[in-house]
Each structure stands twice: as structure tokens, then as C-alpha cells.
Scaffold this motif. Structure first.
Motif, PDB file in Angstrom:
ATOM      1  N   MET A 223      12.058  14.500 -31.205  1.00 25.17           N
ATOM      2  CA  MET A 223      11.589  15.181 -29.983  1.00 25.17           C
ATOM      3  C   MET A 223      10.838  13.907 -29.344  1.00 25.17           C
ATOM      4  N   THR A 224      10.722  12.829 -29.688  1.00 20.99           N
ATOM      5  CA  THR A 224       9.831  11.944 -29.190  1.00 20.99           C
ATOM      6  C   THR A 224      10.320  11.684 -27.523  1.00 20.99           C
ATOM      7  N   GLY A 225       9.346  11.465 -26.901  1.00 23.91           N
ATOM      8  CA  GLY A 225       9.930  11.245 -25.477  1.00 23.91           C
ATOM      9  C   GLY A 225      10.255  12.453 -24.702  1.00 23.91           C
ATOM     10  N   VAL A 226      10.605  13.634 -24.996  1.00 23.45           N
ATOM     11  CA  VAL A 226      10.865  14.585 -24.293  1.00 23.45           C
ATOM     12  C   VAL A 226      10.059  15.353 -23.285  1.00 23.45           C
ATOM     13  N   VAL A 227       8.798  15.021 -23.629  1.00 20.67           N
ATOM     14  CA  VAL A 227       7.642  15.750 -22.837  1.00 20.67           C
ATOM     15  C   VAL A 227       7.553  14.613 -21.608  1.00 20.67           C
ATOM     16  N   PHE A 228       7.399  13.361 -22.287  1.00 18.59           N
ATOM     17  CA  PHE A 228       7.418  12.268 -21.094  1.00 18.59           C
ATOM     18  C   PHE A 228       8.553  12.345 -20.129  1.00 18.59           C
ATOM     19  N   ARG A 229       9.812  12.472 -20.439  1.00 18.54           N
ATOM     20  CA  ARG A 229      10.698  12.292 -19.454  1.00 18.54           C
ATOM     21  C   ARG A 229      10.631  13.661 -18.715  1.00 18.54           C
ATOM     22  N   ARG A 230      10.363  14.863 -19.049  1.00 13.33           N
ATOM     23  CA  ARG A 230      10.185  15.863 -18.299  1.00 13.33           C
ATOM     24  C   ARG A 230       9.079  15.910 -17.483  1.00 13.33           C
ATOM     25  N   THR A 231       8.111  15.315 -17.814  1.00  9.17           N
ATOM     26  CA  THR A 231       6.776  15.169 -16.756  1.00  9.17           C
ATOM     27  C   THR A 231       7.344  14.266 -15.815  1.00  9.17           C
ATOM     28  N   LEU A 232       7.923  12.978 -15.951  1.00 10.24           N
ATOM     29  CA  LEU A 232       8.402  12.335 -15.144  1.00 10.24           C
ATOM     30  C   LEU A 232       9.308  12.916 -14.244  1.00 10.24           C
ATOM     31  N   TYR A 233       9.990  13.616 -14.591  1.00 15.52           N
ATOM     32  CA  TYR A 233      10.966  14.461 -13.748  1.00 15.52           C
ATOM     33  C   TYR A 233      10.488  15.459 -12.957  1.00 15.52           C
ATOM     34  N   ASP A 234       9.541  16.139 -13.407  1.00 16.22           N
ATOM     35  CA  ASP A 234       8.488  16.889 -12.632  1.00 16.22           C
ATOM     36  C   ASP A 234       7.875  16.109 -11.605  1.00 16.22           C
ATOM     37  N   SER A 235       7.539  15.036 -11.746  1.00 19.78           N
ATOM     38  CA  SER A 235       6.695  14.144 -10.680  1.00 19.78           C
ATOM     39  C   SER A 235       7.463  13.272  -9.687  1.00 19.78           C
TER      40      SER A 235
ATOM     41  N   ALA B 176       0.976   9.197 -20.637  1.00 24.10           N
ATOM     42  CA  ALA B 176       2.120   7.984 -20.464  1.00 24.10           C
ATOM     43  C   ALA B 176       2.627   8.052 -19.215  1.00 24.10           C
ATOM     44  N   ALA B 177       2.999   9.231 -19.013  1.00 23.69           N
ATOM     45  CA  ALA B 177       3.864   9.650 -17.604  1.00 23.69           C
ATOM     46  C   ALA B 177       2.927   9.507 -16.569  1.00 23.69           C
TER      47      ALA B 177
END
Length: 153
Positions: A1-13, A124-125
Motif C-alpha cells: 500500500m505504499t505510495g497509494v495516498v501519495f499518488r492519489r493526493t497528487l492526482y487530486d492536486s 510528501a505530496a
């Protein structure tokens, strides 16, 4: 699950990156493109001899405003850090409040994701978003330097 929240936050931003990035790139481009009009502006030297201005600003030379680095420092680098600070505070306050407002924070925390990992990936995002906006500013500077051949940095 590493990086899923990071990628989703970048997508939302993505809208934030594009909007703020283009706006700050246009501002950086504008500051560089107006340099030829400021370059020959020496009428301000009489104003700089005023004792009140000297008391507020110290001993300032006209070259501090009309040189390329002085002009960028005066017109861009005094204003841009304030804008980036406002953006960072707004985005930083939004790190978890968006999930809470949507009602998805409980669902996100029910996954096998540690809380410190959630905050770390969101932070990080934030760093990547600010770096991407600074990349847009750099692109605006480079485009301005291509358009304005009289400017040498």
C-alpha cells in the motif's frame, strides 16, 4: 500500500498545480519581459536621495533596481515567497481536512495504513506540488529570457 495516498493526493492536486503554476509562470514571464522598460529608468535616483527614503531603505543605489538581478529581486522575489507561503499554508491545512469533509477519512484510516504514513505521504505530496509549481516558474523565467534577449542573468 505504499505510495497509494501519495499518488492519489497528487492526482487530486492536478488543478492546483496547473492553476497556480501557470499563474506564477505568467507573473515570472511578465517581470522578465518588462525589463527593457526598467533598464533605462534613472529618474528614480532623485527620489532615492530623499532622507526619508534613505531612513526607510538605507543607502540604496539606482543599480539595485535597474540591474537584472536587482529588478528580479525587487519585482518578483519580494512577492513570490509570500504567495508560496499562502499556498503552502492553505494546502497544508487541507492535508486531512478534505478527507474529513468528504467523509472518507474514517474509511481511509480503516485500511492497514499507519497514521504516520498517511500524514507523511500527504506531506510528501505537498512538497512535490510546491516543487512542480516552482518548475512552472522556472519555465516562465526561461521563456522570458528567450523573448527578451537584452536580459543576461
Amino acid at each position: 500500500m505504499t505510495g497509494v495516498v501519495f499518488r492519489r493526493t497528487l492526482y487530486d492536486s492536478r488543478r492546483t498545480i496547473i492553476g497556480w503554476g501557470i499563474g506564477m509562470a505568467i507573473y515570472g514571464l511578465y517581470v522578465i519581459v518588462i525589463y527593457p522598460t526598467i533598464q533605462g529608468f534613472t529618474e528614480i535616483s532623485g527620489l532615492l536621495d530623499n532622507p526619508l527614503i534613505k531612513a526607510m531603505m538605507g543607502d540604496v543605489n539606482i543599480a539595485d533596481f535597474t540591474s537584472p538581478s536587482g529588478m528580479l529581486g525587487t519585482y518578483f522575489f519580494l512577492f513570490a515567497p509570500l504567495v508560496f507561503a499562502v499556498l503552502a499554508v492553505m494546502y497544508g491545512l487541507n492535508i486531512t481536512s478534505t478527507e474529513e469533509d468528504r467523509g472518507t477519512l474514517d474509511l481511509l484510516l480503516s485500511t492497514p495504513l499507519k497514521r504516520w504514513q498517511l500524514i507523511l505521504e500527504k506531506f510528501a505530496a505537498l512538497v512535490v506540488v510546491l516543487g512542480a509549481i516552482l518548475g512552472f516558474v522556472l519555465a516562465g523565467f526561461l521563456l522570458g529570457m528567450l523573448v527578451t534577449p537584452s536580459l543576461t542573468l
